[in-house]
Design a protein around this motif. Structure first.
Motif, short mmCIF file in Angstrom:
data_model
loop_
_atom_site.label_atom_id
_atom_site.label_comp_id
_atom_site.label_asym_id
_atom_site.label_seq_id
_atom_site.Cartn_x
_atom_site.Cartn_y
_atom_site.Cartn_z
N TYR A 9 -8.14 8.01 -15.87
CA TYR A 9 -8.76 8.48 -14.59
C TYR A 9 -8.43 9.87 -14.41
O TYR A 9 -8.66 10.58 -13.32
CB TYR A 9 -8.41 7.52 -13.34
N LEU A 10 -7.55 10.35 -15.48
CA LEU A 10 -7.21 11.77 -15.37
C LEU A 10 -8.29 12.65 -16.38
O LEU A 10 -8.72 12.37 -17.46
CB LEU A 10 -5.95 11.91 -16.05
N ARG A 17 -8.52 16.88 -12.60
CA ARG A 17 -8.50 16.08 -11.38
C ARG A 17 -8.28 14.60 -11.79
O ARG A 17 -8.52 14.35 -12.93
CB ARG A 17 -9.97 16.26 -10.50
N LEU A 18 -8.48 13.74 -10.92
CA LEU A 18 -8.19 12.36 -10.79
C LEU A 18 -9.69 11.84 -10.47
O LEU A 18 -10.23 12.54 -9.22
CB LEU A 18 -7.07 11.67 -10.07
N VAL A 19 -10.13 10.81 -10.99
CA VAL A 19 -11.32 10.25 -10.50
C VAL A 19 -11.14 8.98 -10.22
O VAL A 19 -10.18 8.10 -10.92
CB VAL A 19 -12.47 10.28 -11.56
N TYR A 30 -10.25 2.58 -6.43
CA TYR A 30 -9.48 1.99 -7.55
C TYR A 30 -9.52 2.75 -8.83
O TYR A 30 -10.45 3.45 -8.99
CB TYR A 30 -10.16 0.63 -7.76
N PHE A 31 -8.17 2.96 -9.26
CA PHE A 31 -8.02 3.82 -10.50
C PHE A 31 -8.53 2.69 -11.68
O PHE A 31 -8.79 3.32 -12.79
CB PHE A 31 -6.58 4.42 -10.53
N GLU A 46 -18.90 3.73 -7.39
CA GLU A 46 -19.53 4.94 -7.89
C GLU A 46 -17.88 5.93 -8.18
O GLU A 46 -16.99 5.55 -7.62
CB GLU A 46 -20.36 5.66 -6.71
N THR A 47 -18.15 6.84 -9.23
CA THR A 47 -17.06 7.54 -9.63
C THR A 47 -16.98 8.65 -8.62
O THR A 47 -17.84 9.69 -8.32
CB THR A 47 -17.17 8.06 -10.90
#
Ligand SMILES: [Zn+2]
Length: 133
Positions: A9-10, A17-19, A30-31, A46-47
């Motif tokens: 998620y990085l 950024r984190l998604v 949620y990661f 959705e991301t």
């Protein structure tokens, strides 16, 4: 030399950024990958990008850790505009005089290690916005 993120998620780049996976029904984030939302049970996600700045909500100064992990370090919980993220507080002395609840922090990347092919693994942390030394 290539770089790979330590967690999926990085997202690396000029502006790391984190998604998160956001439930399209209720907005829970949620990661990790989910089949269904833990809050509402729907299955569409959705991301979304998570804010790169946040507020330190909780922290622990860790003095004992597994062999090979440098201590002390600061484990934190950061509120990034409503998304709660667990991450270390970095680029600051690990003591209560320099780390405080409610301080403003921003996302930064941390090199974790390089493999034999020269590919660097990159993790993330949060650094103080104002009191950087
Ligand atoms: Zn939901």
């Amino acid at each position: 030399m290539g770089q790979i993120p330590l967690v999926d998620y990085l997202v690396l780049g000029d502006e790391p950024r984190l998604v998160a996976n956001e439930c399209t029904s209720c907005g829970a984030r949620y990661f990790d990958r989910r089949n269904a939302c833990a809050r509402c049970g729907r299955q569409e996600f959705e991301t979304v990008d998570v804010s790169r700045t946040g507020t330190l909500r909780s922290f622990t100064i860790v003095h004992f850790a597994a062999k090979g992990v440098d201590v002390p370090f600061v484990a934190g919980v950061v509120d990034c505009a409503g998304t709660i993220v667990s991450g270390n507080v970095v680029n600051v002395p690990p003591d209560p005089r320099h780390v405080s609840l409610g301080m403003d922090v921003r996302l930064t990347t941390v090199p974790v290690g390089t493999d034999t092919a020269g590919v660097m693994a990159v993790g993330f942390g949060f650094e103080p916005v104002a009191e950087r030394e």
